[in-house]
Design an enzyme around this catalytic site. Sequence first.
Site, PDB file in Angstrom:
ATOM      1  CE  LYS A 112      -3.222   3.087   0.880  1.00 41.90           C
ATOM      2  NZ  LYS A 112      -2.310   4.247   0.970  1.00 41.90           N
ATOM      3  CD  GLU A 126       9.848   2.181  12.448  1.00 40.77           C
ATOM      4  OE1 GLU A 126       9.409   3.107  13.168  1.00 40.77           O
ATOM      5  OE2 GLU A 126      10.310   2.349  11.310  1.00 40.77           O
ATOM      6  CB  CYS A 129      10.070   6.594  13.936  1.00 39.01           C
ATOM      7  SG  CYS A 129       8.608   6.571  12.948  1.00 39.01           S
ATOM      8  CD  GLU A 152       7.302  10.027  16.819  1.00 39.32           C
ATOM      9  OE1 GLU A 152       6.169   9.505  16.670  1.00 39.32           O
ATOM     10  OE2 GLU A 152       8.328   9.546  16.340  1.00 39.32           O
TER      11      GLU A 152
END
Length: 493
Positions: A189, A266, A300, A397
């Site tokens: 995707k 992840e 990340c 974050e």
Amino acid sequence: MSAAAAASLLKDASLLKTKSYVNGEWVEAKSGKQFTVENIDPATGEEVAKCPEFDAQDTELAINAANDAFQSFRKVSPQERSRLLRRWYDLMVENAEDIAKIITLENGKALTDARGETTYAANFFKWFSEEAPRIYGDVIQPSAPNCRVVTVREPIGVCGLIAPWNFPAAMITRKVGPALAAGCTVVVKAPTETPLTALALAELAHRAGIPKGVVNVITAFDNTPLVGKVLTTNPIVKKVSFTGSTPVGKILMNQSSSTLKKLSFELGGNAPFIVFEDADLDTAVQHLIGCKFRVAGQTCVCANRIFVHSSIYEEFVKRVVDVVKTFQVGNGLDSKTTHGPLIHSRAVAKVDEHVQDAISKGARLLHGGKRLPLGPNFYDLTVLADVTPEMQVFREETFGPVAAFFKFDTEEEVVALANDADVGLAGYFFSKDNSRCWRVAEALQVGMVGVNVGAISDVAIPFGGVKESGFGREGSKYGVDEYLTTKMIMTGI
Ligand code: SIN
């Protein structure tokens, strides 16, 4: 920038594909629906492409194609799978400058960052082309003396790979490389915001001679949750690998439970970056800058909470501000640009919310802290001092260009602060004390630790997290395990 203008930037305009790639063919959605690629050029906000809006039926067709291809691809020799991946790698290298430009066009990152990503991305194909022939089983002596056991590693089957926009090439190659090395077939995707890089990679897969149906790349915008649902519930799909946010990961995990798929996720991070009083400050500043502001803070593993010992705090923060002042935010294609725009205005809004929240609770703004007049997706590189755990930047974050500095006094205190997070992807610290290095590395609750280094990403490392940052490892010698099952064969003698 129009489609024609974008294509004119490329040496090979035929890399700019705008249809999905299924069963070796370029296809529209059955419904004929398309979506406008949102922020094809985040620097200017103009549209240059429309891509197919795949729905559940289109996705099922791609899964079926991958399943048909799996019946033969699983039997392709490891050496041949290796050759195909190596050819794909070579084509990425040959077309690296074009791939980098497509990344910058749709993601916005500075071209130097995009070039770095292209090399990083291509290297996953090279690495896994070398791993493909080295997938070994075991010979085991079971309890019964007249029996022998061997284990064989088998490809798990059709894989649904859901990739994010922040590394439009590397997060795809890091999943597809090991999948193909293992003998699996895939439905990728493409990221909603950055489908064109994914489609350019599909074009190179085609040129590399990857058999039809082995690699399928599908696109969707509004239907993204629907496509995700099909990939996580269709019984043909045996494995899902996802890189993205923790909340979306939880939804996908929930959906995948219906058919008990193997998963590797992840997810988000909230990386601590600790500078102890005995650190080499020049090295720590240099590594922090790279770690914090890479891709304008949109990775990340970017430092999110920067803890500096009180005895060196003011000096360290000042040095960081001095470097940040030399940077130039702008259109990623401009050679003077060191940092591009953010991916979209929602990202800008979140960054600004974190900055305003911190300032309102007493943080000192030392640089930036504002939107830039260059366009709706630009935010200045920002430095905040005297940040505290009560502020949003501590808990969440930021995923943007905000260096948030906390002060600490003791090792015990800072390790507790660093571990005070639901997530645990990467963590970094700087110290010249060898015993402390081992102690802190082992105490940090993260999947990856950088000790006196802020750039850890590499094909050779096992990339992944603990806690709500997910599970499974990508890259390295472990990456291929995620796409294999172990079959035990016992023989009586
Ligand atoms: C990520 O942001 O998810 C990946 C970063 C990297 O591979 O360095």
